[in-house]
Design an enzyme around this catalytic site. Structure first.
Site, PDB file in Angstrom:
ATOM      1  N   LYS A   1       0.855  -1.193   0.000  1.00  0.00           N
ATOM      2  CA  LYS A   1       0.000   0.000   0.000  1.00  0.00           C
ATOM      3  C   LYS A   1       0.882   1.230   0.000  1.00  0.00           C
ATOM      4  CE  LYS A   1      -4.489   0.836   0.432  1.00  0.00           C
ATOM      5  NZ  LYS A   1      -5.506  -0.149   0.046  1.00  0.00           N
TER       6      LYS A   1
HETATM    7  N1  GLU Z   1      -7.193  -0.015  -3.289  1.00  0.00           N
HETATM    8  C1  GLU Z   1      -7.940  -1.194  -3.551  1.00  0.00           C
HETATM    9  C2  GLU Z   1      -8.007  -2.079  -2.340  1.00  0.00           C
HETATM   10  O1  GLU Z   1      -7.845  -1.629  -1.224  1.00  0.00           O
HETATM   11  C3  GLU Z   1      -7.487  -1.906  -4.831  1.00  0.00           C
HETATM   12  C4  GLU Z   1      -6.075  -2.368  -4.852  1.00  0.00           C
HETATM   13  C5  GLU Z   1      -5.602  -2.893  -6.207  1.00  0.00           C
HETATM   14  O2  GLU Z   1      -6.381  -2.938  -7.148  1.00  0.00           O
HETATM   15  O3  GLU Z   1      -4.428  -3.259  -6.271  1.00  0.00           O
HETATM   16  O4  GLU Z   1      -8.285  -3.252  -2.420  1.00  0.00           O
END
Ligand code: GLU
Length: 411
Positions: free
Chosen positions: A102
Site C-alpha cells: 500500500k
Molecule cells: N485499493 C484497492 C483495495 O484496497 C485496490 C487495490 C488494487 O487494485 O491493487 O483493495
C-alpha cells in the site's frame, strides 16, 4: 487505537485458530520493505511544497506485491502499514497470485489543482520507480486517487523503464486499462451482499440498505444493489446524506452527484440525514464504504443493522467488532467484501502482459466466479470452525500465505 494494532488483533485471532508459532507470526506480520520519501514540488503560485510519500511492501510469498495508493490528509506510515498487510490477506483470500502493498501521500486532493496533483504524482514515481514494477509491486487506485493518477504513474514509470503498462492498474480504459475496473469494488460488494443475504435466508428483493460513502465504492455498490431490487434507503458522503424509507432513486442520485461535483447533499429525492444517523438506521444491511474506523466503541451500540458489509478498508474497530458479535450482527469483512477491485486489477495486469483485451462480459463473469468461490470457502470455514466470517477469512488468507512461505523456504 492505531491502525496496525487493530489489524494485529484480527490477525492474532486467526493465528490462534491456526495454531501458528510466534516465529511464524512475526515473519508474516513484518513488512518486507517500508519506504518514506520526500516529494518537493512547485505549487501553481510558484511556492515550494514538501510532502511525504509512503510505500509499504508487506509480503510477496504468493506473487508480486499489490495494493492501492491513497491521497488523504490522514495518511501516515502506521495506516499504510496496516493497509498493506490487509492487501496480503485480501489477495490470498480470493486466491489471486499476488502479495500485498500500500502507498499513500498525506494531502487533501480537493485543495490541489489537477496540475499540482500530476506534479506530486510524477515526483513520487521519480522517487520510487526502482522499487516497484510489474513483477515487484503494482500500485492501483485507492481513496483520493483515480484512473487519471494511474495514467500519470504509468507514463512517468515508462520514462525510466520503457513501455510497461503492467506497472500499475486501474488505468483509464483508453490508456491500457480494462473495462469494469472502475465498478469492480462496488460490484463485488453488491454481489457478495446478495450471496450473504441468500445464505442467511433473508430476502434480497426489498432488502433495506444504507450506504455510507458515495465515492467509487459506495456509488457502484448502491447502483448494483438497486439493480438487484434492494431498497437503498440512505446514502451519505463527507458533506451529509439523504434518506428515503421507500428507497432512493439511485440513477437519479448518480445524475445529481455528477452534476454537483460528486456531492449528494441537497438532493430533493429524500430527506437530509447526518452520517451518525445513517450509521444507526434500522436496516437489513449497512455498508460503510468511506473512511476506516467509522464504527468504534462510541457508536457500536447504536447500530441497528442485521448485517454489516465492509466496503471500505478497516471501517470497524476491534471493540465494535466484539459488540457486533455479541449482538448477533453479521459482519462480512473487508478482505473479502471489497476484494473485487484488486481482482479486476489482476485481470488488467494479465491483459497488459498478454497485450490482449478483455471485454466487460468476461471481466464480470470471472470476477463473479472468483468472489463466489472465495465466499463459499470463507462461509464453509466459518460454519465448520464456528468462527466469525472475519476470522474465517483471515484464516484462509493467512493459511495460504503461510503455506507459500514454507514451500518457498527462507534460505
Ligand atoms: N485499493 C484497492 C483495495 O484496497 C485496490 C487495490 C488494487 O487494485 O491493487 O483493495
Amino acid at each position: 487505537m492505531r491502525s496496525s494494532e487493530a489489524s494485529k488483533i484480527y490477525f492474532d485471532r486467526a493465528a490462534d485458530e491456526l495454531d501458528l508459532s510466534d516465529n511464524m507470526r512475526l515473519l508474516l506480520l513484518t513488512a518486507k520493505r517500508e519506504v518514506q520519501v520526500q516529494i518537493a514540488v512547485e505549487t501553481d503560485h510558484g511556492e515550494i511544497a514538501t510532502l511525504i510519500g509512503y510505500r509499504v511492501q508487506h509480503n510477496n510469498a504468493r506473487g508480486p506485491m499489490k495494493g492501492g495508493l491513497r491521497y488523504h490528509p490522514h495518511v501516515d506510515l502506521d495506516e499504510v502499514r496496516a493497509l498493506a498487510a490487509l492487501m496480503t490477506w485480501k489477495t490470498a483470500v480470493v486466491n489471486i497470485p499476488y502479495g500485498g502493498a500500500k502507498g499513500g501521500i498525506s494531502l487533501d486532493p480537493s485543495k490541489l489543482s489537477t496540475r499540482e496533483l500530476e506534479r506530486v504524482t510524477r515526483r513520487f514515481v521519480d522517487a520510487i520507480h526502482d522499487l516497484f514494477g510489474p513483477d515487484v509491486d503494482i500500485p492501483a487506485p485507492d481513496m483520493g486517487t483515480s484512473a487519471e493518477v494511474m495514467a500519470w504513474i504509468m507514463n512517468q514509470y515508462g520514462k525510466y523503464h520503457g513501455f510497461s503498462p503492467a506497472c500499475v492498474t486501474g488505468k483509464p480504459v483508453e490508456y491500457h486499462g480494462i473495462p469494469g475496473r472502475n465498478e469492480a469494488t462496488g460490484r463485488g460488494v453488491g454481489s457478495l451482499t446478495i450471496k450473504l443475504l441468500t445464505r442467511l435466508e433473508r430476502s434480497v428483493p426489498r432488502a433495506t440498505i444504507a450506504v455510507q460513502g458515495f465515492g467509487n465504492v459506495g456509488s457502484h455498490t448502491a447502483q448494483f444493489l438497486h439493480d438487484a431490487q434492494c431498497r437503498i434507503v440512505a446514502v451519505s458522503d463527507a458533506f451529509g446524506g439523504v434518506h428515503k424509507e421507500t428507497g432512493l432513486d439511485i440513477p437519479e442520485l448518480l445524475r445529481y452527484s455528477s452534476e454537483h461535483g460528486g456531492r449528494i447533499d441537497g438532493f430533493s429525492g429524500g430527506d437530509p440525514i447526518t452520517n451518525a444517523e445513517l450509521l444507526s438506521l434500522k436496516v437489513d444491511v449497512l455498508v460503510p464504504a468511506a473512511l476506516g474506523g467509522v464504527l468504534g466503541k462510541g457508536n457500536a451500540a447504536s447500530v441497528n443493522a442485521a448485517v454489516i458489509v465492509e466496503g471500505a478498508n478497516a471501517p470497524i474497530e476491534p471493540e465494535a467488532d466484539a459488540v457486533f458479535l455479541e449482538r448477533g450482527i453479521i459482519v462480512l469483512p473487508d478482505i473479502l467484501a471489497n476484494a473485487g477491485g484488486v481482482t479486476v486489477s489482476w485481470f488488467e495486469w494479465v491483459q497488459n502482459r498478454q497485450h490482449y483485451q478483455w471485454d466487460i462480459h468476461r471481466v464480470r463473469e470471472e470476477l463473479d466466479r472468483i468472489l463466489g468461490e472465495a465466499f463459499e470457502q470463507v462461509w464453509h470455514l466459518s460454519t465448520s470452525r464456528k468462527v466469525t466470517l472475519r476470522t474465517a477469512a483471515y484464516m484462509l488468507g493467512i493459511g495460504r500465505v503461510g503455506r507459500a512461505t514454507v514451500l518457498g523456504g527462507i534460505e
